[in-house]
Write an enzyme that holds these catalytic residues in place. Structure first.
Site, PDB file in Angstrom:
ATOM      1  NE  ARG A  40      -2.076  -1.254   3.489  1.00 42.99           N
ATOM      2  CZ  ARG A  40      -2.920  -1.439   4.399  1.00 42.99           C
ATOM      3  NH1 ARG A  40      -4.096  -1.038   4.657  1.00 42.99           N
ATOM      4  NH2 ARG A  40      -2.328  -1.889   5.478  1.00 42.99           N
ATOM      5  CG  ASP A 242       4.650 -19.940  14.894  1.00 45.74           C
ATOM      6  OD1 ASP A 242       4.893 -19.846  13.584  1.00 45.74           O
ATOM      7  OD2 ASP A 242       6.117 -19.620  15.809  1.00 45.74           O
ATOM      8  CG  HIS A 247       7.930 -24.984  10.997  1.00 47.55           C
ATOM      9  ND1 HIS A 247       7.827 -25.096   9.162  1.00 47.55           N
ATOM     10  CD2 HIS A 247       8.238 -24.581  11.370  1.00 47.55           C
ATOM     11  CE1 HIS A 247       7.414 -23.852   9.064  1.00 47.55           C
ATOM     12  NE2 HIS A 247       7.814 -23.451  10.489  1.00 47.55           N
TER      13      HIS A 247
HETATM   14  C1  BG6 Z   1       9.001 -20.037  11.515  1.00 49.75           C
HETATM   15  C2  BG6 Z   1       7.852 -19.493  13.360  1.00 49.75           C
HETATM   16  O1  BG6 Z   1       7.528 -20.059  10.474  1.00 49.75           O
HETATM   17  O2  BG6 Z   1       9.819 -21.069  11.702  1.00 49.75           O
HETATM   18  C3  BG6 Z   1       8.834 -18.732  14.180  1.00 49.75           C
HETATM   19  O3  BG6 Z   1       6.316 -18.395  12.978  1.00 49.75           O
HETATM   20  C4  BG6 Z   1       9.735 -19.811  14.433  1.00 49.75           C
HETATM   21  O4  BG6 Z   1       7.930 -19.248  15.210  1.00 49.75           O
HETATM   22  C5  BG6 Z   1      10.631 -20.324  13.006  1.00 49.75           C
HETATM   23  O5  BG6 Z   1      11.074 -19.112  14.722  1.00 49.75           O
HETATM   24  C6  BG6 Z   1      11.789 -21.064  13.164  1.00 49.75           C
HETATM   25  O6  BG6 Z   1      12.563 -21.306  11.503  1.00 49.75           O
HETATM   26  P1  BG6 Z   1      14.078 -21.720  11.871  1.00 49.75           P
HETATM   27  O7  BG6 Z   1      14.226 -22.121  10.144  1.00 49.75           O
HETATM   28  O8  BG6 Z   1      14.600 -21.165  12.312  1.00 49.75           O
HETATM   29  O9  BG6 Z   1      13.884 -23.187  12.787  1.00 49.75           O
END
Ligand code: BG6
Length: 509
Positions: A40, A242, A247
């Site tokens: 924006r 999260d 992950h």
């Molecule tokens: C993100 C989360 O997806 O992954 C974060 O939102 C987290 O909270 C991060 O810190 C961790 O990623 P990495 O690659 O540092 O393990």
């Protein structure tokens, strides 16, 4: 053309543009790639390039001015609200003009890097503007057009099972599944992909990769940092949404899936869908036997999470979560997987621990104790990238003494490759149309089903007594240890690699 919607956000400057620069510097970004940022705030191309440069320089493994200048002249900016229709006529013109200026075919890779509540409105506006001409189910594809339109969607992908399904439906009304790229940056991590090679390019591990030989699996992602400035996002999210829903369940799928028929996206993703579907939901009245939640307490610098600035008083959002996952399938029916993640923990470490069963008979029972921490494979994903196989060996010397010994394969030592930020290769995959490392609609929905029983408000028994129930710098709350202790197991908390046991003194003649 990579069209970043939400270009003023943190992700664009911290990850997306720096990773595109890295790919360009290594000669891996197609020469004709153009990046258009949409946001924006009013600013010119030049202003955006100047804003980005320090971020790129900061994140670069090796900042090369010429490589940056070369990429920068293909970086552009267009001001407007992507969630409102008003911007689309001028955006469409701009896309056409840039394609002409840079001599591109007009392929469009949208990157949704905006607040999740804007995903659905933006997808509808893109549709109404007629920007998606290929990849729509009900549209006949114009054979003279050789261009494509695809979309990358960031996490969080929904906030529960229903919102994720609704988002999938909204995307599906505009894009084919083959044009939707649900990104999870953990799938860009070298060792996560290495898991597939370890399992399926060797004959030695796969025969023992099942409930008959593996006692249990631990998947941990611990961080030393707290929530920091992200309280608004984090408090409505928490560790389960999260990290675990996305992950950790992705890593789990790579560890637990069956061999795909071939190494292509369709086969890999369908095996991942199957294994996530085979997860048994925990009995709702026995949740404490399947999960543990925590919130960090105060340290010297900061108050406890629930008293942090921006966190609603009394919040029971978890900054730590541990979960026991049980499968109902042939390969894993007797082998639980324990997942754990948390902020402000003792170490930054992402790893998988495969704990093999003890041998069926203990030959050494009258002679020497067998070290319990052996028979274990430790797959370190970050910050080191290593496979460690820890087994029991005989200490040299007279008589039998047993000690754990390790064989280690360190990626950096072995391959001497510069580490690469996960986003770069993933975005290039999307440009090439390779979805192997992106999540299928059904995977995302299956992962939500697994975590749903553990979500909920402060009325949930798992959230009682959550405030400050673990100390910063620890390995989480006592309930997480109890989760494993109940099954006679303990968490693998990283310790220094064991040094060789001393030799026994030589026998006196
Ligand atoms: C993100 C989360 O997806 O992954 C974060 O939102 C987290 O909270 C991060 O810190 C961790 O990623 P990495 O690659 O540092 O393990």
């Amino acid at each position: 053309m990579l069209v970043i919607l939400g270009a003023s956000g943190d992700l664009a400057r911290r990850k997306l543009v720096p990773s595109m620069y890295e790919m360009a510097r290594r000669g891996l970004l197609p020469k004709q790639t153009v990046i258009l940022g949409v946001s924006r705030t009013e600013k010119s191309d030049e202003q955006w390039r100047a804003e980005l440069k320090p971020w790129v320089a900061d994140h670069a493994v090796d900042f090369d001015e010429a490589a940056w200048n070369d990429l920068a002249q293909r970086i552009h900016y267009h001001a407007g609200d992507a969630a409102a229709s008003a911007v689309y006529p001028s955006l469409e013109q701009r896309l056409g003009a840039l394609a002409q200026q840079h001599g591109t075919r007009g392929n469009l890779l949208f990157y949704l890097s905006v607040a999740p509540e804007l995903y659905e409105p933006i997808v509808s506006r893109i549709d109404e503007a007629g920007l998606v001409t290929e990849g729509r189910r009900w549209c006949s594809v114009d054979p003279s057009s050789r261009s494509w339109q695809r979309i990358i969607v960031e996490k969080p992908f929904g906030s529960d099972d229903e919102s994720a399904a609704s988002l999938n439906r909204a995307l599906g009304r505009v894009f084919d599944e083959e044009a939707i790229y649900r990104i999870d940056h953990y799938l860009g991590k070298e060792v996560v992909q290495g898991l597939l090679a370890l399992r399926f390019a060797n004959a030695v591990f796969e025969p023992v990769w099942n409930q008959q030989y593996i006692d249990h699996v631990q998947i941990s992602a611990s961080e030393t940092v707290g929530v920091g400035q992200r309280t608004a996002f984090y408090d409505s999210t928490g560790a389960i949404r999260d990290m675990i829903q996305s992950h950790l369940l992705q890593i789990l799928a790579f560890v637990a899936m069956e061999p795909p028929t071939t190494f292509n996206a369709v086969h890999i993703r369908s095996e991942k869908v199957k294994v996530v579907d085979a997860i048994e939901p925990p009995p709702i009245d026995r949740l404490a036997e399947f999960g543990a939640l925590g919130q960090y307490g105060a340290d010297a610098k900061e108050p406890p999470y629930h008293e942090s600035k921006g966190v609603p008083a009394g919040s029971t959002t978890e900054t730590f979560a541990a979960m026991k996952v049980v499968f109902d399938n042939w390969r894993w029916s007797r082998t639980p997987f324990y997942l754990r993640t948390g902020k402000k923990m003792a170490a930054k470490r992402t790893e998988v621990v495969i704990q093999f069963r003890h041998p069926p008979a203990n030959l050494f029972r009258d002679v020497a104790p067998v070290p319990p921490e052996a028979n274990r494979m430790i797959i370190e994903i970050a910050p080191r990238e290593r496979f460690r196989l820890r087994f029991v060996g005989k200490v040299p010397g007279q008589g039998i003494r047993l000690a754990p010994i390790e064989m280690t394969m360190d990626y950096q030592e072995q391959f001497d490759e510069e580490p690469i930020e996960a986003y770069g290769p993933l975005i290039i995959d999307a440009m090439r149309g390779d979805q192997s490392l992106y999540k299928h609609r059904l995977e995302v929905e299956g992962a939500w089903r697994c975590v749903m029983p553990f979500l909920g408000d402060s009325s949930k028994p798992l959230r009682r007594g959550i405030h400050a129930n673990y100390a910063p710098g620890s390995w989480g709350p006592a309930s997480a240890d109890a989760l494993l202790a109940r099954d006679g197991r303990v968490w693998h908390n990283p310790t220094p690699t064991p040094s060789p046991a001393p030799r026994s003194p030589a026998p006196t003649p």
